[in-house]
Design an enzyme around this catalytic site. Structure first.
Site, PDB file in Angstrom:
ATOM      1  N   LEU A  44       0.766  -1.151   0.031  1.00  0.00           N
ATOM      2  CA  LEU A  44      -0.170  -0.084  -0.038  1.00  0.00           C
ATOM      3  C   LEU A  44       0.831   1.126   0.098  1.00  0.00           C
ATOM      4  CD1 LEU A  44      -2.666  -1.141   2.472  1.00  0.00           C
ATOM      5  CD2 LEU A  44      -3.147  -0.916   0.110  1.00  0.00           C
ATOM      6  N   SER A  45       0.166   2.543  -0.328  1.00  0.00           N
ATOM      7  CA  SER A  45       1.143   3.620  -0.424  1.00  0.00           C
ATOM      8  C   SER A  45       1.869   3.885   0.855  1.00  0.00           C
ATOM      9  CB  SER A  45       0.416   4.866  -0.721  1.00  0.00           C
ATOM     10  OG  SER A  45      -0.735   5.156   0.314  1.00  0.00           O
ATOM     11  N   GLU A  46       1.225   3.538   2.056  1.00  0.00           N
ATOM     12  CA  GLU A  46       1.963   3.519   3.226  1.00  0.00           C
ATOM     13  C   GLU A  46       1.515   2.165   4.366  1.00  0.00           C
ATOM     14  OE1 GLU A  46       4.267   6.864   3.168  1.00  0.00           O
ATOM     15  OE2 GLU A  46       2.358   6.748   2.479  1.00  0.00           O
ATOM     16  N   THR A  47       2.549   1.888   5.035  1.00  0.00           N
ATOM     17  CA  THR A  47       2.432   1.052   6.227  1.00  0.00           C
ATOM     18  C   THR A  47       2.822   1.602   7.510  1.00  0.00           C
ATOM     19  OG1 THR A  47       2.377  -0.928   5.011  1.00  0.00           O
ATOM     20  CG2 THR A  47       2.851  -1.146   7.203  1.00  0.00           C
TER      21      THR A  47
END
Length: 286
Positions: A44-47
């Site tokens: 995902l774009s961020e974790t």
């Protein structure tokens, strides 16, 4: 090892819209390299990784936690939507009893509080300064082609370039713009741009959204980010000055889309409020 993990759609109240972030709750220290491996796996774009600052801390009762953010490619210094997602996990899933949560991050202390059905993030406000077109001309061409650019700004603190299109363009033009963000990597010659914001003025009648934007960060392995809190830490400063307003409503018109309520404060900070939808709960097992 088992790590509780959640997927949260941020800046929306509808599942499968807004910006998804993975959130991991770390009961114990995690090997440094595993942060990146997990973020790459989640893709995902961020974790986000929430960690206890003291052994006796508790995700339900404590009010202060460490927080780090990783894209599939690397760690980043600030991520708004994954902070919103992290606060949602603590408030809504863990039923944290505090009215305000504090996160210790690479961007200093960030606070999150619940206000009705929104979570409000207290973020730094970043100024964007006039940028000469000539220096970034090839990048602008790669981003918007021959469209009319009304203003160009650069935020040195965040390494974000803000491209304001002419007021003659409406939201639909921004939404339909075909952007090949992968081409930005070869078109950006200065080495100072790590994120590109394209923005247009919104409805001036006082109803609806004050401004619209899209955000691209191929330098961090994210071609287009659906809804970006950190970009709005720059956009809030810019549009507040341009519109003469402290309270604004913004919409990021990616395919998933998301809405942000903005309140520019007098202390060099900005409150950005959004809603969330928790769409997945589980455990990482390795």
């Amino acid at each position: 090892m088992q790590i509780p993990i959640f997927t949260v759609d941020a800046f929306t109240n509808r599942p499968f819209s807004g910006n998804p972030a993975a959130v991991c709750l770390l009961e114990n220290d995690l090997d440094e390299d595993l942060h990146q491996k997990i973020a790459t796996e989640m893709n995902l774009s961020e974790t986000a990784f929430i960690r206890k600052l003291k052994p006796e801390d508790d995700f339900t009762k404590s009010s202060c936690f460490g927080l780090r953010w990783f894209t599939p490619a690397n760690e980043v210094p600030l991520c708004g939507h994954a902070t919103l997602a992290s606060a949602a996990v603590l408030f809504h899933v863990q039923k944290n009893t505090n009215s305000v949560l504090t996160f210790v991050t690479l961007s200093g202390e960030l606070k999150a509080r619940q206000v009705k059905d929104h979570i409000v993030l207290d973020l730094p406000l970043y100024t964007a300064y006039p940028q000469e077109l000539k220096e970034v001309e090839e990048l602008i061409k790669a981003a918007v082609g021959d469209m009319i650019v009304q203003d160009l700004r650069y935020s040195p603190d965040t390494k974000k370039l803000l491209v304001r299109l002419s007021d003659t363009y409406e939201r639909s033009v921004l939404e339909e713009l075909k952007v090949s963000a992968q081409h930005f990597l070869s078109a950006e010659k200065t080495g100072k741009v790590k994120g590109l914001i394209i923005t247009v003025k919104g409805n001036s009648s006082g109803k609806g959204h004050d401004f619209y934007s899209r955000y691209f960060a191929p330098w961090y392995g994210v071609l287009e980010d659906p809804v970006t809190g950190s970009a709005h830490a720059v956009l809030s400063s810019y549009w507040s000055e341009q519109l003469g307003k402290k309270e604004m409503l913004a919409f990021q018109c990616s395919r998933r889309g998301g809405e942000l309520k903005i309140s520019v404060r007098n202390d060099g900070r900005v409150d950005i409020a959004g809603q969330t939808a928790v769409v997945l709960k589980g455990n990482l097992i390795f």
